[in-house]
Every structure is written in structure tokens, then in C-alpha cells.
Scaffold this motif. Structure first.
Motif, PDB file in Angstrom:
ATOM      1  N   MET A   1      26.417  59.994  86.832  1.00 14.34           N
ATOM      2  CA  MET A   1      26.605  58.859  85.941  1.00 14.34           C
ATOM      3  C   MET A   1      26.792  59.373  84.525  1.00 14.34           C
ATOM      4  N   GLY A   2      27.362  58.524  83.689  1.00 17.39           N
ATOM      5  CA  GLY A   2      27.578  58.904  82.305  1.00 17.39           C
ATOM      6  C   GLY A   2      27.360  57.723  81.377  1.00 17.39           C
ATOM      7  N   ALA A   3      26.888  58.028  80.186  1.00 16.60           N
ATOM      8  CA  ALA A   3      26.776  57.056  79.102  1.00 16.60           C
ATOM      9  C   ALA A   3      27.794  57.455  78.056  1.00 16.60           C
ATOM     10  N   VAL A   4      28.528  56.482  77.513  1.00 17.13           N
ATOM     11  CA  VAL A   4      29.603  56.749  76.557  1.00 17.13           C
ATOM     12  C   VAL A   4      29.382  55.918  75.310  1.00 17.13           C
ATOM     13  N   GLY A   5      29.592  56.542  74.157  1.00 16.62           N
ATOM     14  CA  GLY A   5      29.517  55.796  72.914  1.00 16.62           C
ATOM     15  C   GLY A   5      29.556  56.709  71.710  1.00 16.62           C
ATOM     16  N   TYR A   6      29.238  56.121  70.582  1.00  9.28           N
ATOM     17  CA  TYR A   6      29.155  56.851  69.320  1.00  9.28           C
ATOM     18  C   TYR A   6      27.712  57.257  69.082  1.00  9.28           C
ATOM     19  N   VAL A   7      27.528  58.380  68.411  1.00  5.21           N
ATOM     20  CA  VAL A   7      26.191  58.895  68.147  1.00  5.21           C
ATOM     21  C   VAL A   7      25.400  57.888  67.305  1.00  5.21           C
ATOM     22  N   GLY A   8      24.148  57.699  67.711  1.00  2.00           N
ATOM     23  CA  GLY A   8      23.252  56.807  66.990  1.00  2.00           C
ATOM     24  C   GLY A   8      22.167  57.580  66.260  1.00  2.00           C
ATOM     25  N   ASP A   9      21.174  56.851  65.817  1.00  2.00           N
ATOM     26  CA  ASP A   9      20.068  57.410  65.046  1.00  2.00           C
ATOM     27  C   ASP A   9      18.983  57.945  65.981  1.00  2.00           C
ATOM     28  N   PRO A  10      18.665  59.249  65.923  1.00  2.00           N
ATOM     29  CA  PRO A  10      17.615  59.816  66.771  1.00  2.00           C
ATOM     30  C   PRO A  10      16.254  59.148  66.569  1.00  2.00           C
ATOM     31  N   GLU A  11      16.050  58.529  65.403  1.00  2.00           N
ATOM     32  CA  GLU A  11      14.773  57.849  65.136  1.00  2.00           C
ATOM     33  C   GLU A  11      14.533  56.678  66.084  1.00  2.00           C
ATOM     34  N   THR A  12      15.559  56.201  66.771  1.00  2.00           N
ATOM     35  CA  THR A  12      15.409  55.086  67.704  1.00  2.00           C
ATOM     36  C   THR A  12      14.836  55.542  69.048  1.00  2.00           C
TER      37      THR A  12
ATOM     38  N   PHE B   1      22.485  56.524  70.977  1.00  2.00           N
ATOM     39  CA  PHE B   1      23.803  55.917  70.841  1.00  2.00           C
ATOM     40  C   PHE B   1      23.740  54.747  69.882  1.00  2.00           C
ATOM     41  N   SER B   2      24.805  54.568  69.109  1.00  2.00           N
ATOM     42  CA  SER B   2      24.903  53.397  68.242  1.00  2.00           C
ATOM     43  C   SER B   2      25.387  52.222  69.097  1.00  2.00           C
ATOM     44  N   ASP B   3      25.278  51.028  68.551  1.00  2.00           N
ATOM     45  CA  ASP B   3      25.724  49.848  69.297  1.00  2.00           C
ATOM     46  C   ASP B   3      27.191  49.512  69.028  1.00  2.00           C
ATOM     47  N   THR B   4      27.920  50.425  68.392  1.00  2.00           N
ATOM     48  CA  THR B   4      29.341  50.223  68.127  1.00  2.00           C
ATOM     49  C   THR B   4      30.110  50.140  69.444  1.00  2.00           C
ATOM     50  N   THR B   5      30.931  49.127  69.571  1.00  2.00           N
ATOM     51  CA  THR B   5      31.705  48.905  70.785  1.00  2.00           C
ATOM     52  C   THR B   5      32.751  49.996  70.979  1.00  2.00           C
ATOM     53  N   VAL B   6      32.918  50.410  72.222  1.00  2.00           N
ATOM     54  CA  VAL B   6      34.014  51.301  72.597  1.00  2.00           C
ATOM     55  C   VAL B   6      35.140  50.390  73.073  1.00  2.00           C
ATOM     56  N   GLU B   7      36.283  50.482  72.432  1.00  2.00           N
ATOM     57  CA  GLU B   7      37.406  49.598  72.730  1.00  2.00           C
ATOM     58  C   GLU B   7      37.992  49.888  74.118  1.00  2.00           C
ATOM     59  N   GLN B   8      38.529  48.849  74.754  1.00  2.00           N
ATOM     60  CA  GLN B   8      39.127  48.980  76.081  1.00  2.00           C
ATOM     61  C   GLN B   8      40.236  50.042  76.094  1.00  2.00           C
ATOM     62  N   GLU B   9      41.026  50.099  75.053  1.00  2.00           N
ATOM     63  CA  GLU B   9      42.105  51.087  74.974  1.00  2.00           C
ATOM     64  C   GLU B   9      41.529  52.509  74.991  1.00  2.00           C
ATOM     65  N   GLN B  10      40.392  52.715  74.319  1.00  2.00           N
ATOM     66  CA  GLN B  10      39.751  54.029  74.337  1.00  2.00           C
ATOM     67  C   GLN B  10      39.256  54.368  75.747  1.00  2.00           C
ATOM     68  N   LEU B  11      38.660  53.392  76.424  1.00  2.00           N
ATOM     69  CA  LEU B  11      38.189  53.626  77.794  1.00  2.00           C
ATOM     70  C   LEU B  11      39.351  53.987  78.711  1.00  2.00           C
TER      71      LEU B  11
END
Length: 194
Positions: free
Chosen positions: A153-164, A23-33
């Protein structure tokens, strides 16, 4: 390993849905949640009970986020700690109208969660659902009352770099998607397993 071939056209949200670990560290906005949970709210349920509940936290609320993260098994914490949002789905185990056990509650929570996942996909977000967590820890640290059962449980976000990711997880992240053949999961008229 080759990817599963999709020979039958399905809705693009279903085909596009994917469960990343990076996952990237980009914030998920409250409105999206709120949109995700609104989608969950409209799921069908037995007797219209709507037995789903969700507890969520964003990284912006570090204390709440750490409580949710502490419920995950260590193998999931390794990667899920990078997701900007974590949530727990919970099932109310009895019907409101008569107090009887709701044997369909977990199914209905799954329906609501599926709505949430598809709505996330529509918003270019991804959800990785996890069964690897401690229900007892969740009850304790999240204050879940009697009559309610943690489901997943679930993790939510934008796709990050697999190299991490650690090497073993990176390999899984980059592997082709696999699905059982339709003939193994849908039977016409009676049980046929080949």
C-alpha cells in the motif's frame, strides 16, 4: 545518527525521493494521480505481461478512502489517515498467454511502483509505501478476484508538519536517512558478504 553520505552522483529524483509520515491536507489533483499511474504503466515487465493493478482513493471519496484505510495495520493508520491519497498495488499471478504462474509478477509490480514513486517526486509529491496491511482485508473490502495478490500500500501527498505526529513517529520522521554501504549490496563476480 549521521546521514548516509552520498559519494557517487545519482539522478536527483532518486536522491530527492523520501517517504514521509507527516502529510499536509493539500489535495492531490486527479490529473496528477493519472500522471502517477501513467508512469507506472510504462514500467518493464517479464514477457510484457504488465501484471500491475492499482486501487486508489482520495479523501474526496470518503467511503472508498475508508475501505483502503481499513486495510492498513493500526500503526500505519495513525499517520496514513492524513494523506490525501491511499493506494494498493496488486499483482496478477499468471501469464495471459499461457496461464502459467508468473514468478516475476511481484518484481514487476515493484518496477511499476518505482516508476510511480519517481514520477511523484518529479511532481513534488511524496509516496510512503507500506507492507503493514492485511491482504485478506484488502481482498474482502476491495473485491479483489482470484488470480490477483495484494502487494503493498502507499500514501501519497505533500509533506506536512512533523509536529502533527506522535512523538515516536516524529523522531523517526526527523532522523537522518540511512543506507547500507554499497559494498554490502553489490558484489563483483560472486557472492561476497563482509
Amino acid at each position: 545518527m549521521t546521514p548516509t553520505e552520498n559519494k557517487i552522483s545519482i539522478h536527483n529524483l532518486i536522491e530527492k525521493r523520501w517517504s514521509p509520515r507527516a502529510f499536509s491536507d493539500t489535495t492531490v489533483e486527479q490529473e496528477q494521480l493519472e500522471t502517477l499511474f501513467e508512469a507506472a504503466r510504462w514500467a518493464p515487465s517479464a514477457m510484457n505481461e504488465q501484471p500491475w493493478r492499482f486501487i486508489y482513493a482520495t479523501k474526496e471519496d470518503a467511503e472508498a478512502y475508508e475501505r483502503l484505510l481499513s486495510c492498513l495495520v493500526e500503526a500505519n493508520q495513525v499517520w496514513a489517515k492524513n494523506a490525501p491519497v491511499l493506494f494498493l498495488s496488486v499483482a496478477k499471478t499468471t501469464y495471459d498467454f499461457n496461464g502459467n504462474a508468473n514468478k516475476h509478477a511481484w518484481h514487476d509490480v515493484g518496477m511499476a511502483t518505482a516508476n510511480l514513486v519517481l514520477q511523484a517526486t518529479e511532481l513534488d509529491l511524496h509516496v510512503h509505501l507500506m507492507g503493514g496491511f492485511s491482504a485478506d482485508t484488502a481482498r474482502e473490502v476491495l473485491g479483489i478476484p482470484e488470480g490477483f495478490e495484494p502487494v503493498s500500500m502507499g500514501a501519497v501527498g505533500y509533506v506536512g508538519d512533523p509536529e502533527t505526529l506522535p512523538e515516536q513517529l516524529k523522531t523517526r520522521e526527523l532522523a537522518p536517512r540511512q543506507r547500507k554501504p554499497l559494498s554490502q549490496i553489490a558484489f563483483n563476480g560472486n557472492w561476497e558478504q563482509k
